[in-house]
Motif scaffolding. Structure first.
Motif: not given
Length: 220
Positions: A30-37, A46-51
């Motif tokens: 489940x976490x893999x798409x977020x790692x790619x993002x 992008x900044x952390x807030x923008x992410x």
């Protein structure tokens, strides 16, 4: 190997360990798409807030599916805690259950990255329904073969009732989600009614079987 050796029941230790491993892998996927993002966000400066703002949908879908798989795993653990023997049919029921768990990261990625539509709701909530249906199949099989488990009949009945209630509520949530896209996934909050519906169905089943509420463990 003889036919008798192939079909006789076997102990549950390796079965439970295998199920735990499959669930752990599915939750990790489940976490893999977020790692790619995160990698894409870094490439795009992008900044952390923008992410967090741009990938809020992925974060929500990850949290939702992680929680649901965890709940399914806890339910499975409770269901097979007292099971001492596994037969080939019961094994195949669990293979089907594991298939729905392993598939769930795919509709989760759709939910987080694609625009919501009716078909997406069917795929995502439909997967949850199939997970619950295979769990119900396990309870029904154990009720027909009580020699496989040390759980009393009241516990097996409560398992059937709980899964029936969940399937009904998932089906209602699916109908709502289809007709209220793109915000239809909020309909999953209807699962909070699982306890009251389970108790209602349990009373109905007790009347049909001529039992007493005093014999049944708490449901939901």
């Amino acid at each position: 190997m003889t036919d008798n050796a192939r079909t006789r029941p076997f102990r549950t230790e390796r079965f439970k360990a295998f199920v735990d491993a499959v669930v752990a892998i599915a939750m990790t996927l489940l976490i893999l798409p977020l790692l790619e993002a995160v990698s894409d966000a870094a490439s795009g400066d992008l900044t952390t807030a923008e992410f967090f703002r741009e990938h809020s949908g992925q974060l929500v879908s990850f949290g939702l599916s992680f929680l649901l798989i965890a709940m399914f795993w806890m339910g499975h653990h409770s269901q097979y805690r007292d099971v001492e023997w596994i037969t080939v049919p019961l094994l195949w029921i669990n293979v089907a259950w594991m298939a729905t768990i392993v598939w769930l990261p795919v509709p989760t990625a759709m939910l987080g990255q694609l625009d919501s539509d009716a078909l997406q709701a069917v795929v995502y909530i439909g997967t949850l329904i199939m997970t619950q249906v295979t769990t119900l199949a396990g309870w029904l099989y154990l009720r027909r073969h009580p020699e496989l488990t040390t759980a009393p009949p009241a516990v097996l009945r409560a398992g059937v009732v709980g899964d029936l209630a969940a399937i009904i509520l998932f089906a209602i949530a699916l109908v709502i989600a289809v007709f209220t896209a793109p915000n239809g996934y909020l309909a999953l909050f209807i699962l909070l009614l699982n306890g009251p519906l389970s108790r209602l169905l349990n009373r109905v089943m007790l009347r049909r079987e001529g039992g007493s509420d005093a014999e049944a463990p708490p449901v939901g």
